[in-house]
Structure formats: structure tokens, C-alpha cells
Scaffold this motif. Sequence first.
Motif, PDB file in Angstrom:
ATOM      1  N   MET A   1      50.722  44.604  50.390  1.00 24.26           N
ATOM      2  CA  MET A   1      50.379  45.993  50.056  1.00 24.26           C
ATOM      3  C   MET A   1      50.330  46.148  48.535  1.00 24.26           C
ATOM      4  O   MET A   1      51.216  45.668  47.825  1.00 24.26           O
ATOM      5  CB  MET A   1      51.431  46.933  50.641  1.00 24.26           C
ATOM      6  CG  MET A   1      51.114  48.385  50.463  1.00 24.26           C
ATOM      7  SD  MET A   1      49.755  48.984  51.476  1.00 24.26           S
ATOM      8  CE  MET A   1      50.418  48.815  53.105  1.00 24.26           C
TER       9      MET A   1
ATOM     10  N   PHE B   1      47.466  53.285  48.647  1.00 23.42           N
ATOM     11  CA  PHE B   1      48.015  51.993  49.049  1.00 23.42           C
ATOM     12  C   PHE B   1      47.057  51.329  50.021  1.00 23.42           C
ATOM     13  O   PHE B   1      46.498  51.981  50.894  1.00 23.42           O
ATOM     14  CB  PHE B   1      49.355  52.170  49.774  1.00 23.42           C
ATOM     15  CG  PHE B   1      50.396  52.857  48.956  1.00 23.42           C
ATOM     16  CD1 PHE B   1      51.138  52.162  48.021  1.00 23.42           C
ATOM     17  CD2 PHE B   1      50.647  54.203  49.126  1.00 23.42           C
ATOM     18  CE1 PHE B   1      52.116  52.790  47.268  1.00 23.42           C
ATOM     19  CE2 PHE B   1      51.621  54.847  48.387  1.00 23.42           C
ATOM     20  CZ  PHE B   1      52.355  54.137  47.455  1.00 23.42           C
ATOM     21  N   ASP B   2      46.882  50.031  49.895  1.00 20.33           N
ATOM     22  CA  ASP B   2      46.075  49.289  50.862  1.00 20.33           C
ATOM     23  C   ASP B   2      46.380  47.805  50.683  1.00 20.33           C
ATOM     24  O   ASP B   2      47.110  47.418  49.768  1.00 20.33           O
ATOM     25  CB  ASP B   2      44.579  49.561  50.671  1.00 20.33           C
ATOM     26  CG  ASP B   2      43.786  49.412  51.967  1.00 20.33           C
ATOM     27  OD1 ASP B   2      44.285  48.768  52.912  1.00 20.33           O
ATOM     28  OD2 ASP B   2      42.652  49.942  52.021  1.00 20.33           O
ATOM     29  N   GLY B   3      45.842  47.011  51.555  1.00 24.33           N
ATOM     30  CA  GLY B   3      46.013  45.569  51.474  1.00 24.33           C
ATOM     31  C   GLY B   3      44.913  44.876  52.236  1.00 24.33           C
ATOM     32  O   GLY B   3      44.317  45.454  53.151  1.00 24.33           O
TER      33      GLY B   3
ATOM     34  N   GLU C   1      43.609  49.749  55.403  1.00 27.65           N
ATOM     35  CA  GLU C   1      43.601  51.215  55.474  1.00 27.65           C
ATOM     36  C   GLU C   1      42.184  51.765  55.388  1.00 27.65           C
ATOM     37  O   GLU C   1      41.809  52.654  56.144  1.00 27.65           O
ATOM     38  CB  GLU C   1      44.466  51.822  54.367  1.00 27.65           C
ATOM     39  CG  GLU C   1      45.942  51.584  54.535  1.00 27.65           C
ATOM     40  CD  GLU C   1      46.522  52.267  55.760  1.00 27.65           C
ATOM     41  OE1 GLU C   1      46.130  53.411  56.062  1.00 27.65           O
ATOM     42  OE2 GLU C   1      47.367  51.644  56.420  1.00 27.65           O
TER      43      GLU C   1
END
Length: 90
Positions: free
Chosen positions: A17, A37-39, A51
Motif C-alpha cells: 500500500m 491509498f492504493d497498491g 482500489e
Amino acid sequence: MSEWISVNERLPEPGVMVLVYAPPQPGDWPESVRISFDGLDPESDGDYWVEHGEHYEHWCCIAKGGDHDWHGPSEKAPYTHWQPLPPPPQ
């Protein structure tokens, strides 16, 4: 404090993340800041952001269509930069 890294320079490790930045998109309020936030999905090839992908898939399945000109997310994530998350408070 970490510096922002261009997605053109390198991508984060899959499954980690990170903070992501996207420039304002059509329909945003002026001066909008898009940090979230993302990954990257560790099971995908390339640059599938988890996301963003979920929002895009939801929009395609649920919100898209009808008599309105809906402005949903693009298939490709609009992120231009990312940085590692800071350590949590002690």
C-alpha cells in the motif's frame, strides 16, 4: 519525508500500500487535490491498481448507463506519482 516518485520512473512493489497522487480530473472542484491509498495487485501483470480497479469495475457494473452522461473513472488509473507510506505513530 519521502519524495513523490513518478509512475513513469518506477512503480511500487506489488502488494504494498502506498500514497498515490492524480491530477484533478474532469468534474472536480477547482484546486482539488487527489491523494489516496492504493497498491498494485500482486496477481496481475503490469499496472493494475487495486482500489482504482475496484472503483472502475463498480462504475461499469452499477453506475454507468441510462439517459445521463455519467463521468466515471477511466480504465487506467490516473496516478502520476506515488510514495511509500510513512511509519505509523509509536
